[in-house]
Design a protein around this motif. Sequence first.
Motif, PDB file in Angstrom:
ATOM      1  N   UNK A   1       0.679  -1.205  -0.066  1.00  0.00           N
ATOM      2  CA  UNK A   1      -0.030   0.105  -0.105  1.00  0.00           C
ATOM      3  C   UNK A   1       0.811   1.283   0.001  1.00  0.00           C
ATOM      4  N   UNK A   2       1.853   1.362   0.830  1.00  0.00           N
ATOM      5  CA  UNK A   2       2.700   2.271   0.761  1.00  0.00           C
ATOM      6  C   UNK A   2       3.332   2.777  -0.413  1.00  0.00           C
ATOM      7  N   UNK A   3       4.114   1.636  -1.061  1.00  0.00           N
ATOM      8  CA  UNK A   3       4.596   1.798  -2.435  1.00  0.00           C
ATOM      9  C   UNK A   3       3.497   2.138  -3.400  1.00  0.00           C
ATOM     10  N   UNK A   4       2.104   1.659  -3.428  1.00  0.00           N
ATOM     11  CA  UNK A   4       1.315   2.217  -4.449  1.00  0.00           C
ATOM     12  C   UNK A   4       0.958   3.855  -4.201  1.00  0.00           C
ATOM     13  N   UNK A   5       1.116   4.106  -2.753  1.00  0.00           N
ATOM     14  CA  UNK A   5       0.837   5.422  -2.564  1.00  0.00           C
ATOM     15  C   UNK A   5       1.971   6.245  -3.022  1.00  0.00           C
ATOM     16  N   UNK A   6       3.176   5.753  -2.954  1.00  0.00           N
ATOM     17  CA  UNK A   6       4.267   6.422  -3.303  1.00  0.00           C
ATOM     18  C   UNK A   6       4.334   6.701  -4.991  1.00  0.00           C
ATOM     19  N   UNK A   7       3.975   5.738  -5.513  1.00  0.00           N
ATOM     20  CA  UNK A   7       3.643   5.918  -7.180  1.00  0.00           C
ATOM     21  C   UNK A   7       2.796   6.931  -7.242  1.00  0.00           C
ATOM     22  N   UNK A   8       1.534   6.995  -6.819  1.00  0.00           N
ATOM     23  CA  UNK A   8       0.621   8.000  -7.086  1.00  0.00           C
ATOM     24  C   UNK A   8       1.165   9.401  -6.595  1.00  0.00           C
ATOM     25  N   UNK A   9       1.701   9.739  -5.588  1.00  0.00           N
ATOM     26  CA  UNK A   9       2.413  10.831  -5.064  1.00  0.00           C
ATOM     27  C   UNK A   9       3.243  11.440  -5.929  1.00  0.00           C
TER      28      UNK A   9
ATOM     29  N   UNK B   1      10.327   5.663 -14.496  1.00  0.00           N
ATOM     30  CA  UNK B   1      11.231   5.085 -13.890  1.00  0.00           C
ATOM     31  C   UNK B   1      11.129   4.547 -12.512  1.00  0.00           C
ATOM     32  N   UNK B   2      10.572   5.508 -11.706  1.00  0.00           N
ATOM     33  CA  UNK B   2       9.933   5.182 -10.372  1.00  0.00           C
ATOM     34  C   UNK B   2       9.022   4.031 -10.206  1.00  0.00           C
ATOM     35  N   UNK B   3       8.038   4.126 -11.119  1.00  0.00           N
ATOM     36  CA  UNK B   3       7.050   3.168 -11.329  1.00  0.00           C
ATOM     37  C   UNK B   3       7.498   1.788 -11.502  1.00  0.00           C
ATOM     38  N   UNK B   4       8.523   1.565 -12.342  1.00  0.00           N
ATOM     39  CA  UNK B   4       9.130   0.386 -13.041  1.00  0.00           C
ATOM     40  C   UNK B   4      10.071  -0.077 -11.816  1.00  0.00           C
ATOM     41  N   UNK B   5      10.739   0.705 -10.989  1.00  0.00           N
ATOM     42  CA  UNK B   5      11.493   0.313  -9.810  1.00  0.00           C
ATOM     43  C   UNK B   5      10.555  -0.295  -8.911  1.00  0.00           C
ATOM     44  N   UNK B   6       9.525   0.179  -8.396  1.00  0.00           N
ATOM     45  CA  UNK B   6       8.304  -0.432  -7.739  1.00  0.00           C
ATOM     46  C   UNK B   6       7.928  -1.864  -8.112  1.00  0.00           C
ATOM     47  N   UNK B   7       7.360  -1.675  -9.455  1.00  0.00           N
ATOM     48  CA  UNK B   7       6.921  -2.924 -10.093  1.00  0.00           C
ATOM     49  C   UNK B   7       7.929  -4.114 -10.038  1.00  0.00           C
ATOM     50  N   UNK B   8       9.299  -3.620 -10.021  1.00  0.00           N
ATOM     51  CA  UNK B   8      10.142  -4.791 -10.118  1.00  0.00           C
ATOM     52  C   UNK B   8      10.551  -5.229  -9.039  1.00  0.00           C
TER      53      UNK B   8
END
Length: 321
Positions: A68-76, A99-106
């Motif tokens: 959840x925190x990572x998802x919120x980070x992507x949105x922010x 790139x940020x979203x790709x790092x989260x996804x990976x």
Amino acid sequence: MNDVAAMNDLANAFEPLYRDIEERDTYPKIRPHLAHYTSLEVVESILKSGELWFSNPLYMNDFEEVKHSLKLSVESVKQSHALKEALKSESMFETFALRFELFVDHFEKEYLINAYIFCLSRHEMANDDGILSMWRGYGASGNGAAIVIATERLNSKSQSPLIIDEVQYMTRQERSDWIRNKLIEASEIIARMEVSESSVASIAFHVFERLRVFSFFSKHIGFSEENEWRIIYDPHRDHPAVNYANFYSYSIGRRGVEPKLKLNLIKTEFEMNVSDLIDKIIIGPTVSGEFSAKAFERMLMMLDKPSLASKVRVSGIPFRG
């Protein structure tokens, strides 16, 4: 300047993002006693094997944790006006966000399955009873035990892939505000840089790293009475010299097969037995009593842990489940 020096300079530039951790009174500045509430079966397994069993965050009880925190980070990130101004162009901002979203996804697909947490509760030294809510929630409804460890006996290792810190309890709004403010801090650092197409991915990675660490140590405010601390195994910090991947394992329980990290401290850079960390073991209130204590001490003798017999306590909380 060579590539290694450039990478080090970039990492150093983002060090201020961690200043809030350095300014707090946390490990290793303070060395609290911490209690791990669990079942008697797990206590037996820990003492028999000398292993601490770390759990995967995806199998933990607060659904808002980590993912959840990572998802919120992507949105922010996507909504951050401060980042857009710091990166000076729409295309650079879009590249950063991608790139940020790709790092989260990976991380979620490749690394999170091998990130592990050992949960504890801050414990007052004079307390021989434990905390009722912890017995109910984690100590087998009072039928378990609490292993209390003294962190002052654990040598701090700068190269360890383990992170020890207390949990920050927040409402959803507070968590969102924290991420937004951290992105403003990051934007102030980025604004002083010469950002190019070749460097924007590395910059996004360092911002991702700070928010990733935050995701491990943030939890919904509804759990605040737990006073939780965590020991995190972070696969991003692992390296061949220690190679904690050797401790990857599993367990079979009510939710089926779960990934585990079964950490044997004697085989790590800490070079110590779990027994050396234990300050006391508290038997839960629903199984407590003179005969239960004697039976537990017999178990310790049969496990060749006679030195722990004097550390057994019996919870006096009048709770019978």
